[in-house]
Structures are given as structure tokens and as C-alpha cells.
Scaffold this motif. Sequence first.
Motif, PDB file in Angstrom:
ATOM      1  N   TYR A 122      27.797  35.820  37.332  1.00 43.51           N
ATOM      2  CA  TYR A 122      28.794  35.178  38.201  1.00 43.51           C
ATOM      3  C   TYR A 122      29.768  36.250  38.708  1.00 43.51           C
ATOM      4  O   TYR A 122      30.921  36.322  38.268  1.00 43.51           O
ATOM      5  CB  TYR A 122      29.504  34.043  37.455  1.00 43.51           C
ATOM      6  CG  TYR A 122      28.660  32.802  37.361  1.00 43.51           C
ATOM      7  CD1 TYR A 122      28.207  32.161  38.507  1.00 43.51           C
ATOM      8  CD2 TYR A 122      28.299  32.263  36.132  1.00 43.51           C
ATOM      9  CE1 TYR A 122      27.402  31.026  38.442  1.00 43.51           C
ATOM     10  CE2 TYR A 122      27.501  31.122  36.060  1.00 43.51           C
ATOM     11  CZ  TYR A 122      27.067  30.510  37.217  1.00 43.51           C
ATOM     12  OH  TYR A 122      26.267  29.393  37.162  1.00 43.51           O
ATOM     13  N   HIS A 123      29.306  37.041  39.652  1.00 49.63           N
ATOM     14  CA  HIS A 123      30.036  38.257  40.025  1.00 49.63           C
ATOM     15  C   HIS A 123      31.259  37.995  40.909  1.00 49.63           C
ATOM     16  O   HIS A 123      32.072  38.892  41.115  1.00 49.63           O
ATOM     17  CB  HIS A 123      29.094  39.253  40.703  1.00 49.63           C
ATOM     18  CG  HIS A 123      28.573  38.768  42.020  1.00 49.63           C
ATOM     19  ND1 HIS A 123      29.207  39.035  43.190  1.00 49.63           N
ATOM     20  CD2 HIS A 123      27.500  38.013  42.329  1.00 49.63           C
ATOM     21  CE1 HIS A 123      28.536  38.457  44.170  1.00 49.63           C
ATOM     22  NE2 HIS A 123      27.498  37.834  43.683  1.00 49.63           N
ATOM     23  N   TYR A 124      31.420  36.755  41.430  1.00 49.95           N
ATOM     24  CA  TYR A 124      32.622  36.479  42.226  1.00 49.95           C
ATOM     25  C   TYR A 124      33.885  36.737  41.402  1.00 49.95           C
ATOM     26  O   TYR A 124      34.943  37.023  41.936  1.00 49.95           O
ATOM     27  CB  TYR A 124      32.648  35.021  42.705  1.00 49.95           C
ATOM     28  CG  TYR A 124      31.829  34.733  43.939  1.00 49.95           C
ATOM     29  CD1 TYR A 124      30.581  35.293  44.124  1.00 49.95           C
ATOM     30  CD2 TYR A 124      32.301  33.853  44.904  1.00 49.95           C
ATOM     31  CE1 TYR A 124      29.815  34.997  45.248  1.00 49.95           C
ATOM     32  CE2 TYR A 124      31.543  33.551  46.030  1.00 49.95           C
ATOM     33  CZ  TYR A 124      30.305  34.125  46.184  1.00 49.95           C
ATOM     34  OH  TYR A 124      29.553  33.815  47.292  1.00 49.95           O
ATOM     35  N   ARG A 125      33.753  36.599  40.082  1.00 48.29           N
ATOM     36  CA  ARG A 125      34.935  36.786  39.226  1.00 48.29           C
ATOM     37  C   ARG A 125      35.490  38.203  39.280  1.00 48.29           C
ATOM     38  O   ARG A 125      36.627  38.441  38.870  1.00 48.29           O
ATOM     39  CB  ARG A 125      34.548  36.500  37.779  1.00 48.29           C
ATOM     40  CG  ARG A 125      34.246  35.054  37.553  1.00 48.29           C
ATOM     41  CD  ARG A 125      34.661  34.718  36.162  1.00 48.29           C
ATOM     42  NE  ARG A 125      33.886  33.615  35.652  1.00 48.29           N
ATOM     43  CZ  ARG A 125      33.887  33.273  34.373  1.00 48.29           C
ATOM     44  NH1 ARG A 125      34.574  33.996  33.505  1.00 48.29           N
ATOM     45  NH2 ARG A 125      33.195  32.246  33.963  1.00 48.29           N
ATOM     46  N   TYR A 126      34.652  39.149  39.705  1.00 49.70           N
ATOM     47  CA  TYR A 126      35.098  40.542  39.723  1.00 49.70           C
ATOM     48  C   TYR A 126      35.721  40.918  41.063  1.00 49.70           C
ATOM     49  O   TYR A 126      36.096  42.057  41.264  1.00 49.70           O
ATOM     50  CB  TYR A 126      33.921  41.484  39.434  1.00 49.70           C
ATOM     51  CG  TYR A 126      33.270  41.254  38.085  1.00 49.70           C
ATOM     52  CD1 TYR A 126      33.656  41.989  36.968  1.00 49.70           C
ATOM     53  CD2 TYR A 126      32.264  40.295  37.931  1.00 49.70           C
ATOM     54  CE1 TYR A 126      33.051  41.790  35.736  1.00 49.70           C
ATOM     55  CE2 TYR A 126      31.651  40.079  36.702  1.00 49.70           C
ATOM     56  CZ  TYR A 126      32.052  40.828  35.611  1.00 49.70           C
ATOM     57  OH  TYR A 126      31.451  40.626  34.395  1.00 49.70           O
ATOM     58  N   THR A 127      35.802  39.964  42.010  1.00 48.86           N
ATOM     59  CA  THR A 127      36.418  40.281  43.304  1.00 48.86           C
ATOM     60  C   THR A 127      37.928  40.395  43.106  1.00 48.86           C
ATOM     61  O   THR A 127      38.505  39.743  42.226  1.00 48.86           O
ATOM     62  CB  THR A 127      36.131  39.187  44.365  1.00 48.86           C
ATOM     63  OG1 THR A 127      36.628  37.932  43.886  1.00 48.86           O
ATOM     64  CG2 THR A 127      34.638  39.059  44.656  1.00 48.86           C
ATOM     65  N   VAL A 132      43.216  38.658  40.835  1.00 53.27           N
ATOM     66  CA  VAL A 132      44.662  38.442  41.019  1.00 53.27           C
ATOM     67  C   VAL A 132      44.987  36.948  40.900  1.00 53.27           C
ATOM     68  O   VAL A 132      45.997  36.564  40.300  1.00 53.27           O
ATOM     69  CB  VAL A 132      45.142  39.029  42.364  1.00 53.27           C
ATOM     70  CG1 VAL A 132      46.621  38.740  42.578  1.00 53.27           C
ATOM     71  CG2 VAL A 132      44.879  40.523  42.414  1.00 53.27           C
ATOM     72  N   ALA A 133      44.120  36.096  41.445  1.00 52.93           N
ATOM     73  CA  ALA A 133      44.352  34.650  41.338  1.00 52.93           C
ATOM     74  C   ALA A 133      44.414  34.230  39.872  1.00 52.93           C
ATOM     75  O   ALA A 133      45.254  33.419  39.479  1.00 52.93           O
ATOM     76  CB  ALA A 133      43.238  33.884  42.060  1.00 52.93           C
ATOM     77  N   LYS A 134      43.556  34.810  39.061  1.00 48.32           N
ATOM     78  CA  LYS A 134      43.548  34.477  37.629  1.00 48.32           C
ATOM     79  C   LYS A 134      44.890  34.885  36.996  1.00 48.32           C
ATOM     80  O   LYS A 134      45.466  34.117  36.208  1.00 48.32           O
ATOM     81  CB  LYS A 134      42.368  35.194  36.954  1.00 48.32           C
ATOM     82  CG  LYS A 134      42.219  34.950  35.473  1.00 48.32           C
ATOM     83  CD  LYS A 134      41.746  33.555  35.157  1.00 48.32           C
ATOM     84  CE  LYS A 134      41.496  33.355  33.660  1.00 48.32           C
ATOM     85  NZ  LYS A 134      41.399  31.930  33.304  1.00 48.32           N
ATOM     86  N   ASP A 269      45.669  29.362  47.716  1.00 50.06           N
ATOM     87  CA  ASP A 269      44.352  29.518  48.315  1.00 50.06           C
ATOM     88  C   ASP A 269      43.822  30.852  47.844  1.00 50.06           C
ATOM     89  O   ASP A 269      44.568  31.839  47.817  1.00 50.06           O
ATOM     90  CB  ASP A 269      44.454  29.524  49.851  1.00 50.06           C
ATOM     91  CG  ASP A 269      44.337  28.123  50.416  1.00 50.06           C
ATOM     92  OD1 ASP A 269      43.377  27.435  50.057  1.00 50.06           O
ATOM     93  OD2 ASP A 269      45.232  27.732  51.195  1.00 50.06           O
ATOM     94  N   VAL A 270      42.545  30.906  47.511  1.00 45.42           N
ATOM     95  CA  VAL A 270      42.001  32.169  46.987  1.00 45.42           C
ATOM     96  C   VAL A 270      41.392  33.025  48.098  1.00 45.42           C
ATOM     97  O   VAL A 270      41.470  34.252  48.060  1.00 45.42           O
ATOM     98  CB  VAL A 270      40.964  31.884  45.873  1.00 45.42           C
ATOM     99  CG1 VAL A 270      40.356  33.175  45.338  1.00 45.42           C
ATOM    100  CG2 VAL A 270      41.626  31.109  44.739  1.00 45.42           C
ATOM    101  N   PRO A 297      32.775  44.734  42.925  1.00 44.24           N
ATOM    102  CA  PRO A 297      32.413  43.684  41.961  1.00 44.24           C
ATOM    103  C   PRO A 297      31.088  43.973  41.248  1.00 44.24           C
ATOM    104  O   PRO A 297      30.966  43.750  40.044  1.00 44.24           O
ATOM    105  CB  PRO A 297      32.313  42.431  42.838  1.00 44.24           C
ATOM    106  CG  PRO A 297      33.222  42.697  43.981  1.00 44.24           C
ATOM    107  CD  PRO A 297      33.139  44.177  44.240  1.00 44.24           C
ATOM    108  N   GLU A 298      30.115  44.496  41.974  1.00 51.11           N
ATOM    109  CA  GLU A 298      28.802  44.774  41.366  1.00 51.11           C
ATOM    110  C   GLU A 298      28.914  45.831  40.268  1.00 51.11           C
ATOM    111  O   GLU A 298      28.344  45.703  39.187  1.00 51.11           O
ATOM    112  CB  GLU A 298      27.805  45.285  42.419  1.00 51.11           C
ATOM    113  CG  GLU A 298      27.436  44.295  43.472  1.00 51.11           C
ATOM    114  CD  GLU A 298      28.470  44.167  44.594  1.00 51.11           C
ATOM    115  OE1 GLU A 298      28.361  43.209  45.354  1.00 51.11           O
ATOM    116  OE2 GLU A 298      29.377  45.009  44.695  1.00 51.11           O
TER     117      GLU A 298
END
Length: 351
Positions: A122-127, A132-134, A269-270, A297-298
Motif C-alpha cells: 500500500y505505497h500511497y502511505r509513503y507519499t 503529513v496528513a497522518k 483534504d489530502v 514512495p517506491e
Amino acid sequence: MSQLKIGFIGVGAIARDRHIPSFSHTEGVELTAVQDVNEERAYKVASDFEIPHVVKEYTELFTMVDAVTISTPNKFHSEIAAAALDAGVHVLCEKPMAMSTAECEAMIEAADRNNRHLSIGYHYRYTPEAKVAKELMENGEIGAPFVTRVQAMRRRKVPGWGVFTNKDLQGGGSLIDFGCHLLDLALWLLDDPKPVEVIGKTYNRLSKTPGLVNDWGSIDPETFNVDDHVTSYITFENGLSMQFECSWAANIKEDHTTLSISGVDGGMDVYPLELYQAKYGTLQDTKVRLPEEELSPELAQAKNFVDCCLGKAEPVVTAEQALNVSQLMEAIYQSSETGSSIQLASVGVED
Ligand SMILES: NC(=O)c1ccc[n+]([C@@H]2O[C@H](COP(=O)([O-])OP(=O)(O)OC[C@H]3O[C@@H](n4cnc5c(N)ncnc54)[C@H](O)[C@@H]3O)[C@@H](O)[C@H]2O)c1
């Protein structure tokens, strides 16, 4: 262990374009072997990336490597991951974790009984937006969240390669392939709330559009038997709710991704990252500046996996979190099939 030896199982688009290049740029890693049922492809990839070994059966890899990535069609994720973990090999498995909750649980049990690391792509988490949203959510910048809107929308982008439109091999279409990334991100930002009730509706309308022009290759309407558009309404414990929609081929103006959270003290908004904070009786808008990231992210995903295998880091994506995503997707599909809502847990405290 001086170098972590990695093998690649299934070396189609995502392994070739993301995993192998990422691990080849990650310190402390030795690209050791590849396996694919398409042997010609396996040899070509091994030659292109100078990977010394090609094996016929994935089980042959397990004596040669410390870790594997699994990038096969979804149907094989669970079986291969459990076999690798039982052989003492760490696993980075592509998303979705597997085709069903039961398959995901089997993977987690195998990781636990062998004390090996299992993570999901789930690589979106590394964007930068997600990271920052987290932080903003954890700092309580919008207060307790209560409503979330998620849209993962493409206009004419059904993956035309591989087996993405084959239900037996993938378990589903736009939801299990693409919507899962945004579901994962939303659950993570919301701190993994427990779902209580799920209403879902899936559509397979595209196959009925004669001569459809698809931006990502041609598709065969005869064999296209998965969802191309999905809507859902999910309630969680503590009164939190989510409106969810995803599509590979919506009849809309343009592609867009929305992840929007309303909390009691503000909203967010993310994409793009923006905060709306309640102050002086009104809402103040702030465009959030994103930091320059050292790693894409990769590369961040590859580094976190290697560090976890070496016991030097905590996983960004845990297998249990990926199981929660699969459980929700399964409920959405079940709800659509049965035409009724799915109850997932005893109802929590409502606001
Ligand atoms: N993280 C992401 O954003 C992302 C993007 C694309 C795909 N994926 C996931 O990656 C996986 C593969 O997708 P892809 O686009 O690379 O597909 P692909 O069709 O390009 O590649 C799949 C490869 O697996 C091989 N294969 C099939 N069955 C196998 C088996 N039993 N054992 C070994 N090899 C086998 C095929 O020959 C093929 O080379 C899917 O689970 C998909 O959901 C993730």
C-alpha cells in the motif's frame, strides 16, 4: 547478515517497473533470483537487471533468499506468501493482500508462527501528502473525525494488461485493484476504526459499452466480469462514517482522487493537502507545504521493508491493517451480491 538476498515472484509490470528498480537502489540488498510462470519473461527480466538466478518453481527460491516480493495475480498471493513465510522467508506482497479475509488471515498466521516479516504494497502511505496528513491527524489539528469522503475515480483507465478483468484470478475489479489504496489510506488516517455496518453496490456496465475506447489498452467485453464502478457507505464505531466511490471508467469529466475528512474542530483534504480549521466562528483555510522527500514512495517502501526484515524499523503498513482493508472490501462485495447491509461488529457507542 551482510546483504539481504531478495527474490521476485511474478515479474510482470509492477515488479519490473517498481520493485526491482527500487530494491536495486536500496542499500544492503542483493537481487538474487526471479521466478515467473512465464519463463521467457523471467529470463528477460533477470537479464535486464543482471539478476543471477532464474528458477522454475517459486519454492526453489526459498533456499536462496532471505526475502521475496510477490507480484502475481491476486489469487496466488496467499498461497505463495504462506509458503515463503513457512520456509523462513520475509514477504512484501503486492496489494490487495489477498482475495478474501480468510486468505489474509492464513498469511498472518504463517508470519506469526514463523516470526517473519509480512508487509503489503500500500505505497500511497509513503507519499508526502499522506505522511503529513497522518501527522496532522495525530496532532489533533481537525479534532475527532466524524465524516470521511473517499473517491478514487478514473475516467477511462481499465488496466488492459495482465488479468485485471478476470474475477477468478483477481477477486474483483476497480475496488480490489484501485479503490483499495484509498480505503487503506483513509483507514490509516482515521487510526484504524472498527467498521460496524457496510452497504455496497458494484457495477459492471463497461462491458456493455460497444467499442469502448480505453486509455490503458484494449479490454475484452466477453471476459470482463469484474466491477468497474463501486459505491459504498460504511459506518464505524464511535459514529464515524465514510462515503466511498471508486471507478476505473466513470462517465465523468476527468480522473480525480479525493480523500476528505471532517472533524469536530476542522477538516482536511489530502489531494492536494489543505486544512480547514474552525477559528473565530468561521473556517480558516491553510494550504499545507509539503517537505522535500529524500526518497520516492517506491524507494521508501523498499527501504522500510528491508529495515523491517533486519529488525531495524517498524512496518509502515502492517499485515493486520491490510487485512482490515480486505475485510471491508469483502463486505462491500457481499453487500452488493446480497442486496443487504453487512454487519461487521457489535455496534459501538454512537455520538
Ligand atoms: N501497488 C500498486 O499500485 C500496484 C500496481 C499494479 C499492480 N499491482 C499488483 O501487483 C500484482 C501484479 O500486477 P501486475 O500489474 O504486475 O500484473 P502483470 O500481469 O503485469 O504481472 C503478473 C505476473 O505474474 C506472473 N504469474 C502469474 N501467475 C503466477 C504464479 N502462479 N506464479 C508466479 N508468477 C505468476 C505472470 O506471468 C506475470 O508475469 C497484482 O496483485 C496487482 O494488484 C499493484
